[in-house]
Design an enzyme around this catalytic site. Structure first.
Site, PDB file in Angstrom:
ATOM      1  N   LYS A   1      -0.619  -0.164  30.326  1.00 15.42           N
ATOM      2  CA  LYS A   1       0.106  -0.348  31.587  1.00 15.42           C
ATOM      3  C   LYS A   1       0.755  -1.725  31.662  1.00 15.42           C
ATOM      4  O   LYS A   1       1.813  -1.874  32.249  1.00 15.42           O
ATOM      5  CB  LYS A   1      -0.834  -0.147  32.772  1.00 15.42           C
ATOM      6  CG  LYS A   1      -0.857   1.294  33.240  1.00 15.42           C
ATOM      7  CD  LYS A   1      -1.549   1.416  34.581  1.00 15.42           C
ATOM      8  CE  LYS A   1      -3.030   1.563  34.387  1.00 15.42           C
ATOM      9  NZ  LYS A   1      -3.761   1.781  35.634  1.00 15.42           N
TER      10      LYS A   1
ATOM     11  N   ARG B   1      -9.741   6.525  23.136  1.00  7.46           N
ATOM     12  CA  ARG B   1      -8.508   6.632  23.901  1.00  7.46           C
ATOM     13  C   ARG B   1      -7.427   7.217  23.019  1.00  7.46           C
ATOM     14  O   ARG B   1      -7.502   7.198  21.790  1.00  7.46           O
ATOM     15  CB  ARG B   1      -8.091   5.297  24.494  1.00  7.46           C
ATOM     16  CG  ARG B   1      -7.856   4.174  23.507  1.00  7.46           C
ATOM     17  CD  ARG B   1      -7.719   2.838  24.237  1.00  7.46           C
ATOM     18  NE  ARG B   1      -6.546   2.787  25.087  1.00  7.46           N
ATOM     19  CZ  ARG B   1      -6.571   2.405  26.371  1.00  7.46           C
ATOM     20  NH1 ARG B   1      -7.696   2.053  26.940  1.00  7.46           N
ATOM     21  NH2 ARG B   1      -5.465   2.354  27.061  1.00  7.46           N
TER      22      ARG B   1
ATOM     23  N   GLU C   1      -6.659   2.856  38.286  1.00  6.95           N
ATOM     24  CA  GLU C   1      -6.332   1.688  39.097  1.00  6.95           C
ATOM     25  C   GLU C   1      -4.856   1.828  39.485  1.00  6.95           C
ATOM     26  O   GLU C   1      -4.002   1.996  38.609  1.00  6.95           O
ATOM     27  CB  GLU C   1      -6.539   0.406  38.286  1.00  6.95           C
ATOM     28  CG  GLU C   1      -6.268  -0.818  39.139  1.00  6.95           C
ATOM     29  CD  GLU C   1      -6.480  -2.147  38.413  1.00  6.95           C
ATOM     30  OE1 GLU C   1      -6.879  -2.145  37.234  1.00  6.95           O
ATOM     31  OE2 GLU C   1      -6.218  -3.180  39.060  1.00  6.95           O
TER      32      GLU C   1
HETATM   33  P1  ATP Z   1      -4.204   0.476  30.592  1.00  5.70           P
HETATM   34  O1  ATP Z   1      -5.106   0.017  29.474  1.00  5.70           O
HETATM   35  O2  ATP Z   1      -2.984   1.187  30.133  1.00  5.70           O
HETATM   36  O3  ATP Z   1      -3.938  -0.554  31.632  1.00  5.70           O
HETATM   37  P2  ATP Z   1      -6.375   1.422  32.097  1.00  5.70           P
HETATM   38  O4  ATP Z   1      -7.471   2.041  31.323  1.00  5.70           O
HETATM   39  O5  ATP Z   1      -6.646   0.058  32.529  1.00  5.70           O
HETATM   40  O6  ATP Z   1      -5.034   1.612  31.299  1.00  5.70           O
HETATM   41  P3  ATP Z   1      -6.902   2.877  34.454  1.00  5.70           P
HETATM   42  O7  ATP Z   1      -6.042   3.182  35.602  1.00  5.70           O
HETATM   43  O8  ATP Z   1      -8.095   2.024  34.682  1.00  5.70           O
HETATM   44  O9  ATP Z   1      -5.978   2.247  33.353  1.00  5.70           O
HETATM   45  O10 ATP Z   1      -7.332   4.218  33.712  1.00  5.70           O
HETATM   46  C1  ATP Z   1      -7.876   5.324  34.383  1.00  5.70           C
HETATM   47  C2  ATP Z   1      -8.662   6.141  33.398  1.00  5.70           C
HETATM   48  O11 ATP Z   1      -7.821   6.563  32.326  1.00  5.70           O
HETATM   49  C3  ATP Z   1      -9.785   5.344  32.773  1.00  5.70           C
HETATM   50  O12 ATP Z   1     -10.966   6.138  32.793  1.00  5.70           O
HETATM   51  C4  ATP Z   1      -9.334   5.081  31.378  1.00  5.70           C
HETATM   52  O13 ATP Z   1     -10.412   5.021  30.508  1.00  5.70           O
HETATM   53  C5  ATP Z   1      -8.423   6.274  31.091  1.00  5.70           C
HETATM   54  N1  ATP Z   1      -7.406   5.939  30.101  1.00  5.70           N
HETATM   55  C6  ATP Z   1      -6.529   4.910  30.141  1.00  5.70           C
HETATM   56  N2  ATP Z   1      -5.774   4.870  29.026  1.00  5.70           N
HETATM   57  C7  ATP Z   1      -6.173   5.900  28.250  1.00  5.70           C
HETATM   58  C8  ATP Z   1      -5.792   6.402  26.961  1.00  5.70           C
HETATM   59  N3  ATP Z   1      -4.833   5.818  26.244  1.00  5.70           N
HETATM   60  N4  ATP Z   1      -6.430   7.499  26.479  1.00  5.70           N
HETATM   61  C9  ATP Z   1      -7.392   8.087  27.203  1.00  5.70           C
HETATM   62  N5  ATP Z   1      -7.800   7.672  28.408  1.00  5.70           N
HETATM   63  C10 ATP Z   1      -7.214   6.600  28.935  1.00  5.70           C
HETATM   64 MG    MG Z   2      -8.886   0.227  33.658  1.00  2.45          MG
END
Ligand code: ATP
Ligand code: MG
Length: 561
Positions: free
Chosen positions: A274, A264, A38
């Protein structure tokens, strides 16, 4: 080696096993994965794990991996983030070729599919507010309650949904919900929201839409449109999988992807959320998204962490189904391993103390030869200027040394790396009693650093020529957070380390470093790995310490700091 390291070494992870059996059984013709960020912030090292996994598996099986922006929430998304994400994925070493997509590319198709559900009696427009919907959703132990609007006719639902699209209603006035089961044991199946009204301009679709699909309604359908075979995401989406499947089973989608969840990445002393990273930037606890203390890809790059070290670290961590927290020392050791291999050796004096060789002729000088990499003869040598006045490290002198301090002190002989043996004769002090200069003598017979009579010294020090060295600012970084589990005691910002940045304004570097370009990592002998910061200007060098030579942080912690 831990079990997960071993698994990574052996090249196995459970997603790979699934892919192999899908291929063997002929369930898929090839592998198609996607990385779906995102664009509401910069990528962090947790995302790197997902990137390496998705692009890595596609590479391994000669398939493809799409970069898809999950741009369904225009109030939080910005072009700056889109640009940064593309730059960071490329820098990590991955290429999506022509497969760049956006959930917003599919808004029209998603809309049609929403109407399809309405016509099938499987979605309805709900006039309840967000709070009412939440209140009626029930809990893990209690079923939810039906909305009073749940039994609207297909015709009325279609009419209202079209008018939602037309922009007739205010934000939050109505939503479109799937009609599944308010008593489901899985709360995600209790008539989840599929569309909300949002009068907000979108970076790509402008003001074309006043309704936007939710993550759940956009994600699986986007996967299906793109022919994704394995939709790999983190464990918090496990409970969404029944909804992912329900939507795909109830829509005329062109392919049938499957979702798989992995743990994760979490790292001690590090925040990978984020939301929190955005707060650090907005509230100016750091200087920006690319502040070298940030766990963002942009911050790590600026700090001097090579992309290869990030890929290697992620491989060492492995892919598991159970959540865990990785020790930051493991990341630092991956960085050291890569830099030890790749970084040329240089000399830099972080906290300079003048050293004058009294028996070295005034005005004279010479050029000495230094190895660029002791383990790699092919890296060659370089010339370093030597003279009567040098700088050495302030910490390398003690007037009254304790036992086992073998470096400079009055009367002690040491080796200056690649140069000569010198003996300290006297420490000159200022009015405040601080040592400001060392008066020494040298043995001209020890040129190159060895005594012909075979006598030994106990220490070899780095140094630079006072006349030829270049001044530099050096930025030393410590962990941004003081606790291994930031926020565990409440306010995460209260755990910020007030000493995460230490600036040395008057360091001195060997002259070959005057032309170092940003991104070029070097080892300062005995000090660690450094790289020029993007703040460097001609005549004003700024270097970041990427990582020390040893794990001094863990030692300081163990020492009860
Ligand atoms: P945050 O929780 O930091 O806001 P998010 O998962 O909402 O991160 P996205 O931009 O939706 O952020 O993430 C893109 C991809 O990265 C998703 O498939 C998510 O599962 C993966 N991802 C995000 N954080 C991690 C992490 N700490 N370890 C592994 N994969 C991750
Ligand atoms: Mg997300």
């Amino acid at each position: 080696m831990t079990a997960s390291e071993a698994a990574a070494q052996a090249g196995s992870n459970f997603v790979r096993d699934i892919i192999e059996s899908d291929l063997a059984a002929g369930r898929i013709a090839g592998v198609v994965t996607r990385f779906p960020p995102e664009p509401n912030g910069y990528l962090h090292i947790g995302h790197a794990k997902s990137i390496c996994l998705n692009f890595g598996l596609a590479q391994e099986f000669a398939g493809r991996c799409h970069l898809r922006f999950d741009d369904t929430n225009p109030t939080k998304e910005e072009q700056e983030y889109i640009d940064a994400i593309e730059r960071d994925v490329r820098w990590l070493g991955f290429d999506w070729g022509k497969h760049l997509y956006h959930a917003s590319d599919y808004f029209e198709r998603l809309y049609e599919w929403a109407e399809h559900l309405i016509r099938a009696g499987k979605a309805y427009v709900d006039d309840c507010s967000a709070e009412e919907i939440r209140a009626m959703r029930g809990t893990l132990t209690e079923p939810g309650r039906d909305s009073p609007w749940r039994e609207r006719s297909v015709a009325e639902n279609l009419d209202l949904f079209r008018r939602m699209r037309g922009g007739e209603f205010a934000n939050g006035a109505r939503v479109l919900r799937a009609k599944i089961d308010m008593a489901s044991g899985n709360i995600n199946l209790r008539d989840p929201v599929l569309y909300r009204i949002l009068h907000a301009a979108h970076p790509r679709t402008g003001s074309a839409w006043s309704i936007y699909p939710t993550y759940d309604f956009a994600h699986g359908q986007s996967d299906a449109i793109e022919g994704i075979t394995h939709s790999i995401c983190t464990l918090e989406f496990e409970d969404h999988r029944p909804l992912y499947d329900w939507l795909l089973d109830n829509l005329p989608v062109p392919s049938r992807p499957h979702q798989y969840e992995f743990a994760r990445l979490n790292i001690t002393y590090t925040v990978l959320s984020k939301r929190v990273l955005t707060e650090l930037v907005r509230e100016r606890h750091v200087k920006g998204w690319d502040d070298p203390r940030m766990p963002t890809i942009a911050g790590l790059r600026r700090r001097g962490v090579p992309a290869a070290a990030i890929r290697d670290f992620v491989r060492r961590v492995g892919v598991a189904r159970a959540n865990s927290i990785v020790d930051i020392a493991m990341f630092e050791s991956a960085i050291r391993d890569e830099l030890n291999r790749a970084a040329p050796r240089r000399m830099g004096v972080l906290r300079p103390l003048k050293l004058v060789i009294e028996n070295y002729p005034e005005g004279a000088g010479e050029t000495l030869e230094a190895l660029n990499h002791p383990d790699d003869p092919a890296a060659g040598t370089r010339a370093i200027p030597f003279g009567r006045e040098l700088y050495v490290e302030r910490d390398d002198f003690m007037e009254h040394p304790p036992k086992k301090f073998y470096r400079l002190s009055p009367g002690r002989e040491v080796r200056l790396r690649y140069a000569y043996f010198v003996t300290c004769r006297e420490a000159v002090k200022n009015a405040a009693g601080e040592v400001v200069e060392l008066r020494c003598s040298y043995d001209p017979a020890t040129r190159g650093g060895n005594a012909p009579d075979g006598r030994k010294v106990q220490a070899t020090l780095h140094w630079v020529s006072a006349a030829h060295s270049v001044p530099a600012e050096i930025r030393l970084y410590n962990q941004l957070f003081l606790r291994p589990d930031p926020g565990a005691a409440g306010d995460i910002m209260a755990d910020l380390n007030p000493d995460s940045l230490e600036v040395l304004a008057d360091s001195r570097l060997e002259p070959s470093l005057a032309r170092a370009a940003s991104g070029e990592a070097v080892q300062f002998e005995r000090q660690g790995y450094f790289c020029p910061d993007t703040d460097s200007r001609p005549g004003r060098l700024v270097f970041n310490r990427t990582v020390g030579l040893r794990d001094s942080w863990a030692k300081a912690q163990a020492g009860g700091r």
